[in-house]
Motif scaffolding. Structure first.
Motif, PDB file in Angstrom:
ATOM      1  N   MET A   1       0.805  -1.200   0.000  1.00 11.21           N
ATOM      2  CA  MET A   1       0.000   0.000   0.000  1.00 11.21           C
ATOM      3  C   MET A   1       0.850   1.268   0.000  1.00 11.21           C
ATOM      4  O   MET A   1       0.502   2.226  -0.649  1.00 11.21           O
ATOM      5  CB  MET A   1      -0.881   0.013   1.233  1.00 11.21           C
ATOM      6  CG  MET A   1      -1.987  -0.975   1.240  1.00 11.21           C
ATOM      7  SD  MET A   1      -3.040  -0.462   2.582  1.00 11.21           S
ATOM      8  CE  MET A   1      -3.747  -1.862   3.129  1.00 11.21           C
ATOM      9  N   THR A   2       1.936   1.267   0.771  1.00 11.31           N
ATOM     10  CA  THR A   2       2.752   2.475   0.869  1.00 11.31           C
ATOM     11  C   THR A   2       3.961   2.420  -0.036  1.00 11.31           C
ATOM     12  O   THR A   2       4.631   3.427  -0.204  1.00 11.31           O
ATOM     13  CB  THR A   2       3.242   2.694   2.310  1.00 11.31           C
ATOM     14  OG1 THR A   2       4.156   1.653   2.652  1.00 11.31           O
ATOM     15  CG2 THR A   2       2.103   2.756   3.288  1.00 11.31           C
ATOM     16  N   ASP A  62     -11.188  -0.042  11.008  1.00 14.82           N
ATOM     17  CA  ASP A  62     -10.207  -1.110  11.136  1.00 14.82           C
ATOM     18  C   ASP A  62      -8.872  -0.569  10.625  1.00 14.82           C
ATOM     19  O   ASP A  62      -8.807   0.452   9.939  1.00 14.82           O
ATOM     20  CB  ASP A  62     -10.647  -2.358  10.354  1.00 14.82           C
ATOM     21  CG  ASP A  62     -10.803  -2.092   8.873  1.00 14.82           C
ATOM     22  OD1 ASP A  62      -9.784  -1.843   8.197  1.00 14.82           O
ATOM     23  OD2 ASP A  62     -11.955  -2.118   8.396  1.00 14.82           O
ATOM     24  N   PHE A  63      -7.772  -1.246  10.962  1.00 17.10           N
ATOM     25  CA  PHE A  63      -6.451  -0.719  10.638  1.00 17.10           C
ATOM     26  C   PHE A  63      -6.236  -0.587   9.137  1.00 17.10           C
ATOM     27  O   PHE A  63      -5.642   0.386   8.680  1.00 17.10           O
ATOM     28  CB  PHE A  63      -5.341  -1.577  11.252  1.00 17.10           C
ATOM     29  CG  PHE A  63      -3.984  -0.987  11.011  1.00 17.10           C
ATOM     30  CD1 PHE A  63      -3.553   0.114  11.723  1.00 17.10           C
ATOM     31  CD2 PHE A  63      -3.150  -1.515  10.036  1.00 17.10           C
ATOM     32  CE1 PHE A  63      -2.318   0.689  11.485  1.00 17.10           C
ATOM     33  CE2 PHE A  63      -1.911  -0.961   9.787  1.00 17.10           C
ATOM     34  CZ  PHE A  63      -1.484   0.144  10.521  1.00 17.10           C
ATOM     35  N   ASP A  64      -6.717  -1.561   8.351  1.00 15.80           N
ATOM     36  CA  ASP A  64      -6.543  -1.486   6.896  1.00 15.80           C
ATOM     37  C   ASP A  64      -7.160  -0.210   6.337  1.00 15.80           C
ATOM     38  O   ASP A  64      -6.544   0.484   5.528  1.00 15.80           O
ATOM     39  CB  ASP A  64      -7.157  -2.700   6.204  1.00 15.80           C
ATOM     40  CG  ASP A  64      -6.339  -3.965   6.385  1.00 15.80           C
ATOM     41  OD1 ASP A  64      -5.148  -3.868   6.763  1.00 15.80           O
ATOM     42  OD2 ASP A  64      -6.893  -5.051   6.155  1.00 15.80           O
ATOM     43  N   SER A  65      -8.366   0.112   6.772  1.00 20.30           N
ATOM     44  CA  SER A  65      -9.034   1.330   6.291  1.00 20.30           C
ATOM     45  C   SER A  65      -8.268   2.567   6.712  1.00 20.30           C
ATOM     46  O   SER A  65      -8.086   3.506   5.923  1.00 20.30           O
ATOM     47  CB  SER A  65     -10.466   1.402   6.822  1.00 20.30           C
ATOM     48  OG  SER A  65     -11.226   0.322   6.344  1.00 20.30           O
ATOM     49  N   TYR A  66      -7.822   2.583   7.954  1.00 15.68           N
ATOM     50  CA  TYR A  66      -7.027   3.714   8.440  1.00 15.68           C
ATOM     51  C   TYR A  66      -5.764   3.879   7.596  1.00 15.68           C
ATOM     52  O   TYR A  66      -5.434   4.984   7.164  1.00 15.68           O
ATOM     53  CB  TYR A  66      -6.647   3.512   9.912  1.00 15.68           C
ATOM     54  CG  TYR A  66      -5.481   4.366  10.311  1.00 15.68           C
ATOM     55  CD1 TYR A  66      -5.633   5.731  10.531  1.00 15.68           C
ATOM     56  CD2 TYR A  66      -4.206   3.815  10.424  1.00 15.68           C
ATOM     57  CE1 TYR A  66      -4.545   6.520  10.860  1.00 15.68           C
ATOM     58  CE2 TYR A  66      -3.121   4.598  10.753  1.00 15.68           C
ATOM     59  CZ  TYR A  66      -3.289   5.945  10.970  1.00 15.68           C
ATOM     60  OH  TYR A  66      -2.215   6.722  11.283  1.00 15.68           O
ATOM     61  N   ALA A  67      -5.038   2.780   7.360  1.00 14.19           N
ATOM     62  CA  ALA A  67      -3.778   2.852   6.628  1.00 14.19           C
ATOM     63  C   ALA A  67      -3.993   3.338   5.202  1.00 14.19           C
ATOM     64  O   ALA A  67      -3.216   4.156   4.694  1.00 14.19           O
ATOM     65  CB  ALA A  67      -3.082   1.491   6.639  1.00 14.19           C
ATOM     66  N   VAL A  68      -5.043   2.866   4.551  1.00 15.22           N
ATOM     67  CA  VAL A  68      -5.345   3.315   3.184  1.00 15.22           C
ATOM     68  C   VAL A  68      -5.625   4.814   3.174  1.00 15.22           C
ATOM     69  O   VAL A  68      -5.098   5.556   2.338  1.00 15.22           O
ATOM     70  CB  VAL A  68      -6.524   2.513   2.590  1.00 15.22           C
ATOM     71  CG1 VAL A  68      -7.041   3.161   1.314  1.00 15.22           C
ATOM     72  CG2 VAL A  68      -6.114   1.074   2.334  1.00 15.22           C
ATOM     73  N   ARG A  69      -6.441   5.275   4.108  1.00 15.36           N
ATOM     74  CA  ARG A  69      -6.762   6.719   4.167  1.00 15.36           C
ATOM     75  C   ARG A  69      -5.523   7.547   4.480  1.00 15.36           C
ATOM     76  O   ARG A  69      -5.301   8.598   3.873  1.00 15.36           O
ATOM     77  CB  ARG A  69      -7.832   6.986   5.223  1.00 15.36           C
ATOM     78  CG  ARG A  69      -9.203   6.562   4.831  1.00 15.36           C
ATOM     79  CD  ARG A  69     -10.198   6.972   5.889  1.00 15.36           C
ATOM     80  NE  ARG A  69     -11.526   6.483   5.596  1.00 15.36           N
ATOM     81  CZ  ARG A  69     -12.579   6.731   6.331  1.00 15.36           C
ATOM     82  NH1 ARG A  69     -12.487   7.463   7.416  1.00 15.36           N
ATOM     83  NH2 ARG A  69     -13.755   6.255   5.997  1.00 15.36           N
TER      84      ARG A  69
END
Length: 77
Positions: A1-2, A62-69
């Motif tokens: 993702m990053t 959830d962490f995945d959503s946070y990380a994407v945002r």
């Protein structure tokens, strides 16, 4: 993702305490953080609480959503 590699290296509570002290953390704070993380390691803080819902009026992400945002907003640029 990053686009960056992240690795996890587990350290013992003693190693963590020593690292905190080496970074200039006061003894009291280093000891308190080790107690906090001891509770986490044993699962005492594993149950989610409803604090986000009570304060913000919505469920926590959830962490995945946070990380994407966060990545989309340039948090790690």
């Amino acid at each position: 993702m990053t686009g960056r590699s992240i690795s996890y290296v587990e350290v013992t509570p003693e190693e963590y305490h020593a690292e905190l002290l080496a970074e200039g953390c006061p003894e009291e704070t280093a000891s308190a953080l080790n107690l906090l993380f001891a509770g986490m390691r044993t699962g005492h803080l594993a149950e989610p609480a409803d604090g986000v819902r009570r304060v913000l009026g919505r469920d926590a992400l959830d962490f995945d959503s946070y990380a994407v945002r966060a990545a989309a907003a340039g948090a790690w640029s």
